[in-house]
Design a protein around this motif. Structure first.
Motif, PDB file in Angstrom:
ATOM      1  N   ASP A   1      -4.945 -24.538 -18.678  1.00 57.50           N
ATOM      2  CA  ASP A   1      -4.501 -23.645 -19.644  1.00 57.50           C
ATOM      3  C   ASP A   1      -3.943 -22.126 -18.570  1.00 57.50           C
ATOM      4  N   ALA A   2      -2.722 -22.412 -18.226  1.00 53.02           N
ATOM      5  CA  ALA A   2      -2.117 -21.498 -17.367  1.00 53.02           C
ATOM      6  C   ALA A   2      -1.826 -20.043 -18.150  1.00 53.02           C
ATOM      7  N   ASP A   3      -1.693 -20.105 -19.216  1.00 55.70           N
ATOM      8  CA  ASP A   3      -1.700 -18.673 -20.130  1.00 55.70           C
ATOM      9  C   ASP A   3      -2.829 -17.887 -20.057  1.00 55.70           C
ATOM     10  N   ALA A   4      -4.031 -18.610 -20.183  1.00 62.44           N
ATOM     11  CA  ALA A   4      -5.393 -17.986 -19.988  1.00 62.44           C
ATOM     12  C   ALA A   4      -5.425 -17.332 -18.532  1.00 62.44           C
ATOM     13  N   THR A   5      -5.216 -18.133 -17.308  1.00 62.26           N
ATOM     14  CA  THR A   5      -5.107 -17.690 -16.199  1.00 62.26           C
ATOM     15  C   THR A   5      -4.504 -16.147 -16.228  1.00 62.26           C
ATOM     16  N   ILE A   6      -3.065 -16.227 -16.665  1.00 64.53           N
ATOM     17  CA  ILE A   6      -2.337 -15.188 -16.695  1.00 64.53           C
ATOM     18  C   ILE A   6      -2.928 -13.910 -17.399  1.00 64.53           C
TER      19      ILE A   6
ATOM     20  N   SER B   1       3.666 -22.636 -13.458  1.00 65.17           N
ATOM     21  CA  SER B   1       4.105 -21.838 -14.399  1.00 65.17           C
ATOM     22  C   SER B   1       3.059 -20.596 -14.259  1.00 65.17           C
ATOM     23  N   ALA B   2       1.762 -20.705 -13.904  1.00 59.99           N
ATOM     24  CA  ALA B   2       1.008 -19.500 -13.505  1.00 59.99           C
ATOM     25  C   ALA B   2       1.350 -18.909 -12.360  1.00 59.99           C
ATOM     26  N   TYR B   3       1.897 -19.659 -11.263  1.00 59.99           N
ATOM     27  CA  TYR B   3       2.355 -19.367 -10.096  1.00 59.99           C
ATOM     28  C   TYR B   3       3.898 -18.209 -10.153  1.00 59.99           C
ATOM     29  N   PHE B   4       4.560 -18.771 -10.956  1.00 60.35           N
ATOM     30  CA  PHE B   4       6.028 -18.092 -11.218  1.00 60.35           C
ATOM     31  C   PHE B   4       5.689 -16.887 -11.896  1.00 60.35           C
ATOM     32  N   ARG B   5       4.648 -16.941 -12.904  1.00 59.18           N
ATOM     33  CA  ARG B   5       4.375 -15.660 -13.709  1.00 59.18           C
ATOM     34  C   ARG B   5       3.705 -14.439 -12.585  1.00 59.18           C
ATOM     35  N   HIS B   6       3.001 -14.923 -11.763  1.00 60.50           N
ATOM     36  CA  HIS B   6       2.177 -13.773 -11.047  1.00 60.50           C
ATOM     37  C   HIS B   6       3.116 -13.545  -9.868  1.00 60.50           C
ATOM     38  N   CYS B   7       3.678 -14.156  -9.705  1.00 66.37           N
ATOM     39  CA  CYS B   7       4.941 -13.362  -8.587  1.00 66.37           C
ATOM     40  C   CYS B   7       5.972 -12.401  -9.436  1.00 66.37           C
ATOM     41  N   ALA B   8       5.968 -12.871 -10.665  1.00 70.22           N
ATOM     42  CA  ALA B   8       6.890 -11.742 -11.454  1.00 70.22           C
ATOM     43  C   ALA B   8       6.342 -10.506 -11.933  1.00 70.22           C
ATOM     44  N   LEU B   9       4.982 -10.136 -11.649  1.00 69.02           N
ATOM     45  CA  LEU B   9       4.552  -9.066 -11.973  1.00 69.02           C
ATOM     46  C   LEU B   9       5.118  -7.886 -11.446  1.00 69.02           C
TER      47      LEU B   9
END
Ligand code: GLU
Length: 307
Positions: A128-133, A188-196
């Motif tokens: 669950d990548a959404d939960a990670t983010i 999907s989690a990695y790309f989102r955390h880079c986009a913080l």
């Protein structure tokens, strides 16, 4: 020492260099940023934030996010983390694949892309990548004492659309058995955390615990053990700036982390956390003007850990 006076001197020192370096152009949202932007913020233990220039404008923190995911993974898995990622400088570009083959899918350190992908894999539970983010956003908002901290979803989408190299790294590591989750889930989690997207003020505040042995000096919350905090700072010092980490240590002498959005985070143990942003990068991917600003700050304050 009057920090605000020192910040004026730092601003004077960077003025002739404003606009220097080359803005990252691999995605439109970064390519269109005004190269003249410059902001710097220092969070100190009394909860103050000293700032200058565009310090309240949000920018894409990119790889600086790897410091926070690294910290969370150390809290979650402890020393077990080092079974799947090393702690040596790579001497290679942030997205290099060469060493991974020689070293059987174990990336050199948590601050290069491959290492950060493994770190992110540790933070994904039940696919669950959404939960990670959501967890990462909760943590960053708490650390920054600012509930408005968020992800720039346009940047995240572009990261994914241009992410062939990161996909290659992830699949390559998966082939060595070094990913527990599906490649696309981890990315999907990695790309989102880079986009913080954070401002210098938010970023410096969020990282303040790293300057005080893992304890937030304002709220008193213990976030990391002193030993783990020391280790994160050590890895930032040796590996935080792509293949110009040695030069950064030589010029500035502080643990730090660069991102290709032009941000640099620097930790001054016992004093505070500094975030600087200026989008033009040197050949290795570190902010040109940001490095000059930090050099001037260290010269004025004597804050280098080497005295
Ligand atoms: N999102 C970028 C990538 O994964 C991060 C680059 C960076 O800031 O080092 O390629």
């Amino acid at each position: 020492m009057d920090i605000d006076e020192i910040l004026e001197k730092v601003a004077d020192a960077v003025e002739p260099h404003r606009g220097g370096g080359k803005v990252a152009d691999y995605i439109p949202a970064l390519a269109s940023i005004d190269p003249d932007k410059f902001g710097l913020a220092i969070a100190t233990k009394d909860g103050a934030c000293h700032k200058i220039g565009d310090a309240d404008e949000c920018f894409s923190i990119q790889s600086i996010s790897k410091v926070f995911t690294f910290s969370l993974a150390l809290q979650k898995v402890g020393d077990g983390l080092w079974k799947r990622v090393g702690r040596e400088p790579s001497g290679s570009a942030f997205n290099s694949i060469i060493q991974l083959e020689h070293e059987k899918g174990i990336p050199r350190n948590p601050l290069i892309n491959a290492g950060a992908i493994v770190v992110t894999d540790h933070l994904v539970e039940n696919g669950d990548a959404d939960a990670t983010i959501e967890m990462l956003l909760r943590v960053l908002r708490d650390h920054a004492e600012d509930q408005s901290v968020d992800i720039d979803y346009e940047v995240a989408k572009s990261e994914s659309e241009t992410g062939a190299r990161n996909r290659s790294l992830a699949h390559f590591m998966a082939s060595f058995g070094n990913l527990d989750n599906e490649v696309e889930v981890v990315l999907s989690a990695y790309f989102r955390h880079c986009a913080l997207a954070l401002s210098c003020s938010q970023l410096a505040r969020a990282a303040l615990f790293l300057a005080f042995d893992g304890k937030d000096p304002v709220t008193g919350e213990r976030i990391l053990t002193p030993q783990r905090c020391r280790r994160i700072n050590a890895v930032m010092m040796s590996c935080g700036h792509y293949d110009n980490s040695g030069d950064f240590a030589f010029r500035i002498g502080l643990p730090g982390k660069s991102g290709v959005g032009g941000g640099v985070l620097a930790i001054v143990p016992g004093e505070g956390a500094v975030a600087v942003w200026s989008p033009g990068l040197n050949d290795a991917g570190t902010s040109t003007v940001g490095s000059i600003a930090l050099e001037a700050l260290v010269a004025e304050t004597g804050w280098s850990v080497f005295g």
